[in-house]
Design a protein around this motif. Structure first.
Motif, PDB file in Angstrom:
ATOM      1  N   PRO A  12       0.605  -1.255   0.002  1.00  0.00           N
ATOM      2  CA  PRO A  12      -0.406   0.303   0.178  1.00  0.00           C
ATOM      3  C   PRO A  12       0.355   1.181  -0.070  1.00  0.00           C
ATOM      4  O   PRO A  12       2.317   1.098   0.373  1.00  0.00           O
ATOM      5  N   GLY A  13       0.278   2.461  -0.136  1.00  0.00           N
ATOM      6  CA  GLY A  13       0.778   3.540  -0.141  1.00  0.00           C
ATOM      7  C   GLY A  13       0.328   4.292  -1.134  1.00  0.00           C
ATOM      8  O   GLY A  13      -0.139   4.220  -2.882  1.00  0.00           O
ATOM      9  N   GLY A  14       1.266   5.692  -1.084  1.00  0.00           N
ATOM     10  CA  GLY A  14       0.283   6.930  -2.110  1.00  0.00           C
ATOM     11  C   GLY A  14       2.028   6.683  -3.463  1.00  0.00           C
ATOM     12  O   GLY A  14       1.019   6.949  -4.743  1.00  0.00           O
ATOM     13  N   GLU A  15       2.791   6.359  -3.237  1.00  0.00           N
ATOM     14  CA  GLU A  15       3.652   5.903  -4.097  1.00  0.00           C
ATOM     15  C   GLU A  15       3.510   5.003  -5.161  1.00  0.00           C
ATOM     16  O   GLU A  15       3.685   4.802  -5.884  1.00  0.00           O
ATOM     17  N   PHE A  16       2.229   3.679  -4.178  1.00  0.00           N
ATOM     18  CA  PHE A  16       2.219   2.604  -5.212  1.00  0.00           C
ATOM     19  C   PHE A  16       1.342   2.421  -6.112  1.00  0.00           C
ATOM     20  O   PHE A  16       0.767   1.706  -6.820  1.00  0.00           O
ATOM     21  N   LEU A  18       0.369   5.486  -7.455  1.00  0.00           N
ATOM     22  CA  LEU A  18       1.478   5.850  -8.892  1.00  0.00           C
ATOM     23  C   LEU A  18       1.803   4.779 -10.012  1.00  0.00           C
ATOM     24  O   LEU A  18       1.163   5.326 -10.696  1.00  0.00           O
ATOM     25  N   LEU A  99       8.130  13.941  -9.739  1.00  0.00           N
ATOM     26  CA  LEU A  99       6.548  14.222 -10.423  1.00  0.00           C
ATOM     27  C   LEU A  99       6.430  15.633  -9.572  1.00  0.00           C
ATOM     28  O   LEU A  99       6.143  15.186  -8.663  1.00  0.00           O
ATOM     29  N   ASP A 129      11.212   4.351 -10.715  1.00  0.00           N
ATOM     30  CA  ASP A 129      11.259   5.492  -9.478  1.00  0.00           C
ATOM     31  C   ASP A 129      11.068   6.865  -9.253  1.00  0.00           C
ATOM     32  O   ASP A 129      10.507   6.856 -10.359  1.00  0.00           O
ATOM     33  N   THR A 130       9.476   6.951  -8.510  1.00  0.00           N
ATOM     34  CA  THR A 130       8.921   7.160  -8.582  1.00  0.00           C
ATOM     35  C   THR A 130       8.866   8.479  -6.865  1.00  0.00           C
ATOM     36  O   THR A 130       8.547   7.820  -6.199  1.00  0.00           O
ATOM     37  N   THR A 131       9.434   9.763  -7.172  1.00  0.00           N
ATOM     38  CA  THR A 131       9.039  10.211  -5.867  1.00  0.00           C
ATOM     39  C   THR A 131       9.108  12.344  -6.784  1.00  0.00           C
ATOM     40  O   THR A 131       8.439  12.415  -7.584  1.00  0.00           O
TER      41      THR A 131
END
Lengths: 316, 316
Positions: A12-16, A18, A99, A129-131
């Motif tokens: 779970p989580g906001g980055e995931f 995305l 982003l 990777d997303t940041t």
């Protein structure tokens, strides 16, 4: 199979969230994401070729110049062009991105462009990777394989210098965009959708070229890199440059982000066979010579000229 | 030899002057730079493991928190930790960076830190990209190889959950830095110089662990990733967490950027042999169970608690 086909289930989580949206946009263009590292197999007898490139809002592009799909596409196409410059076959793409919060709702558009370029390279998206960041930043890593990669070094005195395609459109596009002008459809298309010359490079490698580079900084710079790498000199006849309509030879020599190929090859290179195979011009524009007092000589209407350098973020 | 030993001669230009200065700082820690792509060889019978990570000023660090050497070191160490999380052996590092003009005169300091982390991973720096940007941004790609990589998926009901090292220092460091406080030397050292557990991971892989992840988001998040990937449930007894002095178990569970390892393994794992080999604790903190109504249960003093999530740039 060259890569893992199945994604690792994401936590779970906001980055995931995305990442899940990007995976939705990519469909089966993404393989095996979600672990700490991507797993790939390099074919036996082949070498691994890898390159990484950063594409940054404000430095490489402005958000109002291109659609997000095009920004994603260009970043990946530019990196794939580095594999073409080694005559390598793509294995996979990884994309690290910063982003801005304002763009997060439209991350699918970026992902669609990334996916289009990966599809063109016939390789999967295998990691990233997303940041969060203030400005959009895409760092693209491409992996490929080649039995006999072609290097920048290797040009021999007597070789011809050959360039694919027609030059000048990206430079013309940048000039117009910076001046607030409008792009012709042909110029806009070349700027927004550069095509990495992957198949063309492998054809040229099989045809015996001795050195290869892709035109990312601009011919005026890249030919100097090719000469420096090979420890040879080169003469470029600018009047021979294949240019797009409305662009001068000097402008074309300074136009960066072309992603065409510049090769040194025996003068006997079968230009006609290439053009028949790819419906793309390949033009002899100069000659490799023994090292002289100047690494690269540019001739324009028979006179030595200095076209200046191509694009360099640290010289301006 | 696994990579090209000799750099391709670089052409002229401001960006290449910067690269030359980094090469000066790296010495023989850099191999084969200067071509369009890096060439590496994956040992026969091994799979390629690759990961990419972005480290961004303002999001991941502030320039006044750490020295530039430490910022470079941490970015590469964090990526190497992803190879550790797959029990892979590093092959090479690529570093793409956006560099503010104010930092360009000090690029050697960044390069020194990058080189230190690469040396710790016993792998060369094989490529990169340098561009100008408003904020320092490091995108690090690491390549490794593994005969039998360990995945996030694989934990089996009945396995124990084991964590290396002592947790909590990076979280304590971030809290203090954000509050303008001063770090104790021990906390500062753990924050500025995390050590990727590469040798430890390979030892654990040989010892039969079933699943592995590194603690980058924080135990509270990463254990959920491990459970999701393995499609199992997990119970963590927070009272068993090995914590640094002055940090509570709940704080340690939320502390990110630890770069310690979390493994699922048969309960018979030889903890003592590991600790004798590495002079590092490995502690059983929980158990893998069959999937239940909740993927991960956290117990604190015998009571179910929710420690919250670890770090997530997109949830705040």
């Amino acid at each position: 199979m060259p890569v893992e086909e199945v994604h690792t289930a994401l936590g779970p989580g906001g980055e995931f969230d995305l990442i899940r949206r990007m995976l939705g946009a990519w469909g089966d263009r993404a393989h095996g994401l979600g672990d700490d590292g991507a797993l790939l197999d390099v074919p036996p007898g082949s070498r691994l070729v890898v390159s990484t490139d950063m594409s940054l809002e404000g430095t490489h592009f402005q958000l109002d110049w291109l659609a997000l799909e095009e920004i994603g596409y260009r970043a990946v196409a530019a990196s794939l062009s580095d594999l073409a410059a080694m005559a390598a076959t793509p294995l996979g793409v990884l994309i690290a991105m910063a982003l801005p919060a304002t763009l997060a709702p439209r991350v699918e558009a970026l992902a669609i462009g990334v996916g289009e370029a990966a599809a063109l390279g016939r390789c999967p998206i295998v990691g990233g990777d997303t940041t969060r960041g203030d400005r959009l930043c895409l760092a693209v890593t491409v992996l490929g394989h080649a039995r006999t990669p072609v290097r920048r070094a290797g040009a021999r005195p007597g070789d011809g210098l050959f360039v694919t395609g027609r030059l000048g459109a990206p430079g013309a596009a940048l000039s117009a965009l910076r001046g607030g002008g409008v792009l012709s459809p042909a110029v806009r298309s070349r700027f927004a959708h550069p095509v990495p010359r992957l198949d063309e490079a492998r054809w040229l490698a099989d045809a015996g070229i001795t050195a290869l580079i892709d035109l990312s900084d601009g011919l005026a710079s890249d030919v100097r890199h090719l000469a420096a790498a090979g420890e040879v000199a080169m003469t470029v006849e600018l009047d021979r440059l294949p240019v797009v309509e409305g662009v001068s030879a000097l402008e074309a020599a300074r136009s960066g982000e072309e992603y065409e190929l510049l090769a040194a090859a025996p003068a006997s290179l079968d230009v006609r066979a290439f053009e028949e195979r790819f419906h793309l011009p390949v033009t002899r524009i100069g000659t490799v010579t023994a090292t002289g007092s100047v690494p690269v000589t540019f001739l324009h209407r028979g006179v030595r000229v200095d076209p200046g350098m191509g694009h360099d973020h640290f010289s301006r």
